[in-house]
Design a protein around this motif. Structure first.
Motif, PDB file in Angstrom:
ATOM      1  N   SER A 232       0.848  -1.193   0.000  1.00  8.55           N
ATOM      2  CA  SER A 232       0.000   0.000   0.000  1.00  8.55           C
ATOM      3  C   SER A 232       0.881   1.239   0.000  1.00  8.55           C
ATOM      4  O   SER A 232       2.049   1.181   0.415  1.00  8.55           O
ATOM      5  CB  SER A 232      -0.919   0.016   1.223  1.00  8.55           C
ATOM      6  OG  SER A 232      -0.166   0.213   2.404  1.00  8.55           O
ATOM      7  N   GLN A 234       0.621   3.687   1.990  1.00  5.40           N
ATOM      8  CA  GLN A 234       0.896   4.044   3.380  1.00  5.40           C
ATOM      9  C   GLN A 234       2.161   3.348   3.880  1.00  5.40           C
ATOM     10  O   GLN A 234       2.998   3.959   4.568  1.00  5.40           O
ATOM     11  CB  GLN A 234      -0.297   3.670   4.268  1.00  5.40           C
ATOM     12  CG  GLN A 234      -1.541   4.509   4.059  1.00  5.40           C
ATOM     13  CD  GLN A 234      -2.307   4.134   2.801  1.00  5.40           C
ATOM     14  OE1 GLN A 234      -2.101   3.056   2.235  1.00  5.40           O
ATOM     15  NE2 GLN A 234      -3.180   5.015   2.344  1.00  5.40           N
ATOM     16  N   TYR A 349       4.326   4.589  -6.401  1.00  3.62           N
ATOM     17  CA  TYR A 349       3.420   3.473  -6.119  1.00  3.62           C
ATOM     18  C   TYR A 349       2.241   3.488  -7.099  1.00  3.62           C
ATOM     19  O   TYR A 349       1.861   2.441  -7.643  1.00  3.62           O
ATOM     20  CB  TYR A 349       2.909   3.552  -4.680  1.00  3.62           C
ATOM     21  CG  TYR A 349       1.996   2.405  -4.293  1.00  3.62           C
ATOM     22  CD1 TYR A 349       2.518   1.231  -3.786  1.00  3.62           C
ATOM     23  CD2 TYR A 349       0.615   2.496  -4.465  1.00  3.62           C
ATOM     24  CE1 TYR A 349       1.697   0.166  -3.452  1.00  3.62           C
ATOM     25  CE2 TYR A 349      -0.215   1.438  -4.135  1.00  3.62           C
ATOM     26  CZ  TYR A 349       0.331   0.274  -3.620  1.00  3.62           C
ATOM     27  OH  TYR A 349      -0.486  -0.772  -3.304  1.00  3.62           O
ATOM     28  N   ARG A 353       1.463   0.520  -9.759  1.00  3.27           N
ATOM     29  CA  ARG A 353       0.218  -0.244  -9.746  1.00  3.27           C
ATOM     30  C   ARG A 353      -0.560  -0.053 -11.048  1.00  3.27           C
ATOM     31  O   ARG A 353      -1.120  -0.997 -11.601  1.00  3.27           O
ATOM     32  CB  ARG A 353      -0.640   0.182  -8.558  1.00  3.27           C
ATOM     33  CG  ARG A 353      -0.067  -0.210  -7.204  1.00  3.27           C
ATOM     34  CD  ARG A 353       0.065  -1.711  -7.065  1.00  3.27           C
ATOM     35  NE  ARG A 353      -1.232  -2.380  -7.209  1.00  3.27           N
ATOM     36  CZ  ARG A 353      -1.380  -3.674  -7.418  1.00  3.27           C
ATOM     37  NH1 ARG A 353      -0.312  -4.440  -7.537  1.00  3.27           N
ATOM     38  NH2 ARG A 353      -2.586  -4.205  -7.519  1.00  3.27           N
TER      39      ARG A 353
END
Length: 505
Positions: A232, A234, A349, A353
């Motif tokens: 993730s 985060q 990120y 993705r």
């Protein structure tokens, strides 16, 4: 360092180390090693860190004893006739020693600031490594991508050229119209233009590879899988805030400016030193016999020297305010760097993705377009599809293949950039061992306690390799032989001739 972070670094290093390659193919790890040892950006940054190391002995020198020697020779050309005590010539020599006792915190704060900046410089060097490796990975994947795109376009031009000849032949016997031939000519011209652009981009990517790695790309092996990317954004941000080297460097610079304020404040405090010295004089026999003056002599003195600044025109206060303002800037720079690191981690990120999803969609699109092309060709053979339909289907397949190749490149580069933002894409993480790792602590340990005034490392020599002798790159690629794409679009023989051709019904 946490056990999880260490495991990720170990796995990343193992993945790069054991990526198998055929003979004469260059792996990503080999490219990274070349850049690590010969790229001028990284070698220059190492030299800059060595210069930063020297600030520690420079700062420490202000608290060590200083010794000065003086000497003079004087020849009195004109001497007053009634001055019997004045010698015609004299030689003098002396030595003085000063030992600082109290400097108001100048030395202590200067040394602390210098040491902190050395630590920050090491973190900045790690960041430079990470940026360099990210650029090398990008250049490596650019060459792979552009070779594939140039190969696809080369094959497309070859197929369309054969198709145009077949279309002209069928036009001669009346099976196709002039419009069909024109459509084939237009599509071939467009394909040649696309090939020229792809070849130019390939040359540019190969030259960028040489700029970063120092040698031509040659045959590049498919890179290994990047292990343990975060689940993730985060998690990525959390790791980045703890490990990003540029953020650590900014924090060290902020710490160093606190000591700079102490240095500035020391300028308005007393200074106490122990002083001592000796002197020798000799009139070299020029005083005359019976003058009552000794022709030579010695003297020595010792004591304490106290300097108490009372008024300096406001300079110390201005220096303190300046240091405090610079400290404020350094604090804000930490926040700015943190924002940048967070944005880099989240953006990398997201791109990673997204590119992974594009890969899946593009793979589906490629397979679907291959089936579509086969179907359109079959329908053309019975007269229900035109040449334009086949050309469009072939172009859609080419576009989907280019999208797939590009997405694979983007996913890998974004994944590596994500690791770099998280502080996990440096030399110690990539398994670049075997004696090539640069140890920044070794130089600091060598110089930080040196006090000899006549020491030197000698004239530096170039470490990075030059690329002036590298040949100019071209756009040559291996011939691709996809059975479906290698088949001419217009592969069917004439069904009939003249007005009974299906395309004229």
């Amino acid at each position: 360092m946490s056990r999880t972070t260490h495991s990720r670094r170990l796995l990343l290093g193992v993945a790069l180390m054991y990526s198998a390659a055929p003979v004469q193919a260059e792996t990503l790890r080999e490219a990274l090693v070349k850049a690590y040892t010969t790229n001028p950006t990284i070698t220059g940054e190492r030299a800059a860190l060595r210069a930063t190391d020297e600030n520690v002995p420079i700062a420490r020198a202000s608290g060590l004893p200083s010794v000065n020697a003086t000497g003079s020779y004087t020849e009195n050309v004109l001497v007053a006739s009634n001055n019997f005590a004045s010698p015609a010539r004299q030689a003098q020599g002396g030595a003085n020693v000063t030992v600082p006792i109290y400097t108001g915190g100048l030395v202590r704060n200067s040394v602390a600031a210098a040491k902190t900046r050395v630590e920050g410089g090491r973190a900045a060097l790690r960041g430079t490594e990470s940026d360099l490796f990210t650029s090398v990975v990008g250049a490596y994947m650019d060459v792979i991508r552009d070779e594939a795109i140039a190969g696809l376009n080369t094959q497309n031009v070859r197929v369309l050229d054969v198709n145009l000849q077949a279309s002209r032949d069928r036009f001669q016997v009346g099976d196709l119209t002039r419009t069909d031939v024109a459509q084939s000519e237009a599509r071939l011209a467009l394909a040649r233009a696309q090939l020229q652009s792809a070849q130019a981009q390939l040359i540019s990517s190969r030259e960028s590879y040489i700029r970063l790695v120092g040698t031509p790309a040659g045959t590049l092996e498919t890179p290994p899988t990047l292990p343990h990317l975060p689940a993730s954004p985060q998690i990525a941000v959390s790791v980045a805030l703890d490990n990003n080297p540029f953020l650590l460097a900014a924090a060290k610079e902020s710490d160093a400016t606190r000591y700079d304020v102490g240095v500035a404040r020391s300028n308005r405090l007393p200074r106490l030193s122990a002083v001592g010295g000796g002197s020798y004089y000799n009139y070299l026999g020029s005083t005359g016999f019976g003058s009552g003056i000794q022709s030579s002599g010695t003297a020595a003195q010792g004591g304490l020297s106290l300097s108490v600044p009372l008024f300096q025109g406001g300079r110390p206060a201005a220096q303190v305010r300046q240091a405090e303002a610079l400290q404020g800037r350094a604090i804000e720079n930490v926040t700015a760097t943190e924002r940048n690191v967070i944005a880099q981690a989240r953006s990398a990120y997201a791109v990673w993705r997204s590119s992974e999803q594009v890969i899946q969609s593009s793979e589906t699109a490629v397979n679907a377009n291959k089936l579509s092309l086969e179907g359109v060709r079959a329908e053309n053979s019975v007269g229900t599809r035109t040449i334009l339909d086949i050309l469009n289907a072939e172009q859609e397949l080419l576009n989907s293949q280019v999208t797939l190749v590009t997405a694979r490149r983007d996913a890998y580069v974004a994944g590596f950039a994500l690791l770099a933002a998280m502080g996990q894409a440096e030399a110690r993480d990539l398994g670049l061992d075997g004696g090539v790792l640069y140890d920044p602590v070794a130089n600091y340990d060598r110089v930080h306690h040196k006090i000899w005034d006549f020491d030197s490392d000698g004239e530096p020599a170039a470490i990075a390799t030059r690329t002036a002798q590298s040949p100019a790159q071209d756009a040559s690629v291996a011939v691709q032989r996809d059975p479906l794409l290698d088949t001419p679009v217009d592969r069917n023989p004439a069904l009939t001739t003249g007005k009974d051709a299906p395309s004229r019904q």
